[in-house]
Structure formats: structure tokens, C-alpha cells
Design a protein around this motif. Structure first.
Motif, short mmCIF file in Angstrom:
data_model
loop_
_atom_site.label_atom_id
_atom_site.label_comp_id
_atom_site.label_asym_id
_atom_site.label_seq_id
_atom_site.Cartn_x
_atom_site.Cartn_y
_atom_site.Cartn_z
N SER A 133 -4.81 11.03 4.98
CA SER A 133 -3.90 11.64 4.02
C SER A 133 -2.53 10.99 4.04
CB SER A 133 -3.77 13.14 4.29
OG SER A 133 -3.11 13.35 5.52
N HIS A 134 -2.19 10.29 5.13
CA HIS A 134 -0.90 9.63 5.23
C HIS A 134 -0.94 8.17 4.75
CE1 HIS A 134 -0.07 13.16 7.64
NE2 HIS A 134 1.22 12.87 7.53
N VAL A 135 -2.09 7.68 4.38
CA VAL A 135 -2.21 6.31 3.89
C VAL A 135 -1.71 6.24 2.46
CG1 VAL A 135 -3.85 4.47 3.32
CG2 VAL A 135 -4.15 5.79 5.41
N PRO A 136 -0.81 5.31 2.15
CA PRO A 136 -0.35 5.17 0.77
C PRO A 136 -1.41 4.47 -0.07
CG PRO A 136 0.73 3.54 2.17
CD PRO A 136 -0.11 4.41 3.07
N TRP A 137 -2.37 5.22 -0.57
CA TRP A 137 -3.53 4.64 -1.24
C TRP A 137 -3.16 3.86 -2.49
CZ3 TRP A 137 -7.51 3.85 1.53
CH2 TRP A 137 -7.83 4.71 2.56
N THR A 138 -2.13 4.28 -3.20
CA THR A 138 -1.76 3.53 -4.40
C THR A 138 -1.30 2.13 -4.03
OG1 THR A 138 0.45 4.50 -4.31
CG2 THR A 138 -1.16 5.57 -5.74
N GLU A 139 -0.55 2.01 -2.93
CA GLU A 139 -0.13 0.68 -2.50
C GLU A 139 -1.31 -0.15 -2.01
OE1 GLU A 139 3.17 0.68 0.23
OE2 GLU A 139 4.14 2.33 -0.85
N VAL A 140 -2.21 0.50 -1.28
CA VAL A 140 -3.40 -0.21 -0.80
C VAL A 140 -4.23 -0.73 -1.98
CG1 VAL A 140 -5.59 0.07 0.44
CG2 VAL A 140 -3.50 1.06 1.37
N ILE A 141 -4.42 0.12 -2.97
CA ILE A 141 -5.20 -0.27 -4.14
C ILE A 141 -4.50 -1.38 -4.91
CG2 ILE A 141 -6.01 0.55 -6.40
CD1 ILE A 141 -6.53 3.27 -4.97
N ASN A 142 -3.19 -1.26 -5.06
CA ASN A 142 -2.45 -2.27 -5.81
C ASN A 142 -2.41 -3.61 -5.08
OD1 ASN A 142 -1.89 -0.49 -7.88
ND2 ASN A 142 0.07 0.13 -7.02
N ASN A 143 -2.39 -3.60 -3.75
CA ASN A 143 -2.26 -4.84 -2.98
C ASN A 143 -3.60 -5.47 -2.60
OD1 ASN A 143 0.55 -4.90 -2.97
ND2 ASN A 143 0.65 -3.50 -1.24
N ALA A 144 -4.70 -4.78 -2.82
CA ALA A 144 -6.01 -5.32 -2.42
C ALA A 144 -6.31 -6.65 -3.10
CB ALA A 144 -7.11 -4.30 -2.70
N PRO A 145 -6.08 -6.80 -4.40
CA PRO A 145 -6.35 -8.12 -5.01
C PRO A 145 -5.46 -9.22 -4.44
CG PRO A 145 -6.15 -6.44 -6.70
CD PRO A 145 -5.74 -5.81 -5.42
N LYS A 146 -4.22 -8.89 -4.08
CA LYS A 146 -3.32 -9.88 -3.50
C LYS A 146 -3.84 -10.33 -2.14
CE LYS A 146 0.67 -7.78 -5.74
NZ LYS A 146 1.88 -6.98 -5.51
N VAL A 147 -4.33 -9.38 -1.35
CA VAL A 147 -4.87 -9.71 -0.03
C VAL A 147 -6.09 -10.61 -0.17
CG1 VAL A 147 -5.97 -8.75 2.03
CG2 VAL A 147 -3.96 -7.63 1.06
N ALA A 148 -6.97 -10.27 -1.09
CA ALA A 148 -8.18 -11.08 -1.29
C ALA A 148 -7.81 -12.48 -1.78
CB ALA A 148 -9.11 -10.40 -2.29
N GLU A 149 -6.87 -12.57 -2.69
CA GLU A 149 -6.45 -13.87 -3.21
C GLU A 149 -5.80 -14.71 -2.10
OE1 GLU A 149 -6.32 -16.91 -5.76
OE2 GLU A 149 -7.27 -14.99 -6.14
N GLY A 150 -4.98 -14.06 -1.27
CA GLY A 150 -4.36 -14.77 -0.15
C GLY A 150 -5.40 -15.29 0.83
#
Length: 131
Positions: A10-27
Motif C-alpha cells: 500500500s506504500h508503493v507509489p504504483w503510478t510512478e512504478v507504472i510510469n517508469n516501467a517502460p523507461k527501466v526496460a528501455e534502459g
């Protein structure tokens, strides 16, 4: 035990995780491309960690043996780096898939909640009409 996980999740900022997932994969893909495309390089003229102390160590045969040993170490490190970057690429892809599944489940949960609320309202209306 489950309550602890729920608290953490519940403390995980899921919107940030979802938004940054493509950046992590691309990196991770860029890292894999940059690392896998390079062949192991031999150090050109760089000094060893410990210079030879004796005249015997300066002989061409000893120097050649030391160079071969260092080339083997560099090749082994390059292999390990390739394996590590491949693992990072796979983890980034799995992370992307996990985030997509979580987002799908979140949307489904919202739909189910909306349908449940609509069903509850319909049930309350039907019961109030009977009374």
C-alpha cells in the motif's frame, strides 16, 4: 504475515512504478546492446596492479605469461558482465510484464467494485419497493 505485505504494497507509489516501467526496460535494452556488442578488449599499455620487482619478472617470457593471465581475467570479467547485463535485461522485462498485469488487475478490480456497488444499489431499491 499477509498484513505486513499489504502494508508494504500500500506504500508503493504504483503510478510512478507504472510510469517508469517502460523507461527501466528501455534502459536495460540499451545496456544489453552496448555491452553485448563489444568484444573483450585487452589492456593496451596500462600498468599492472603490482609492477614486477625482479629482473626475472621483467623477462619477455614472464611478461608474456603475465599478459596472457591478465587477458584471461579480462575475458572472464567480460563474460560475467555480459551475464549480469542479460540478467538485468530479463529482470526489467519481467518488471514491465508485472506492472502491466498489476495495472490490468487494478482496472478489473475497479470494474468489479463498480458492478458490485450497482448490484447493491439495485438490491436496496428492490427491497425498498417490496416494503
Amino acid at each position: 504475515m499477509a498484513i505486513g505485505w499489504l502494508t508494504v504494497l500500500s506504500h508503493v507509489p504504483w503510478t510512478e512504478v507504472i510510469n517508469n516501467a517502460p523507461k527501466v526496460a528501455e534502459g536495460a535494452k540499451k545496456l544489453w546492446k552496448s555491452v553485448s556488442g563489444k568484444a573483450p578488449e585487452t589492456p593496451a599499455g596500462s600498468g599492472a596492479s603490482q609492477p614486477p620487482a625482479s629482473a626475472e619478472a621483467l623477462s619477455p617470457v614472464a611478461m608474456e605469461a603475465r599478459i596472457r593471465e591478465l587477458e584471461g581475467v579480462v575475458a572472464e570479467l567480460h563474460t560475467q558482465m555480459l551475464a549480469s547485463s542479460e540478467l538485468m535485461k530479463q529482470l526489467a522485462e519481467q518488471n514491465t510484464q508485472l506492472v502491466q498485469r498489476i495495472e490490468t488487475n487494478r482496472v478489473r478490480t475497479l470494474w468489479l467494485a463498480a458492478i458490485s456497488v450497482a448490484g447493491l444499489v439495485a438490491a436496496v431499491v428492490a427491497l425498498s419497493n417490496l416494503a
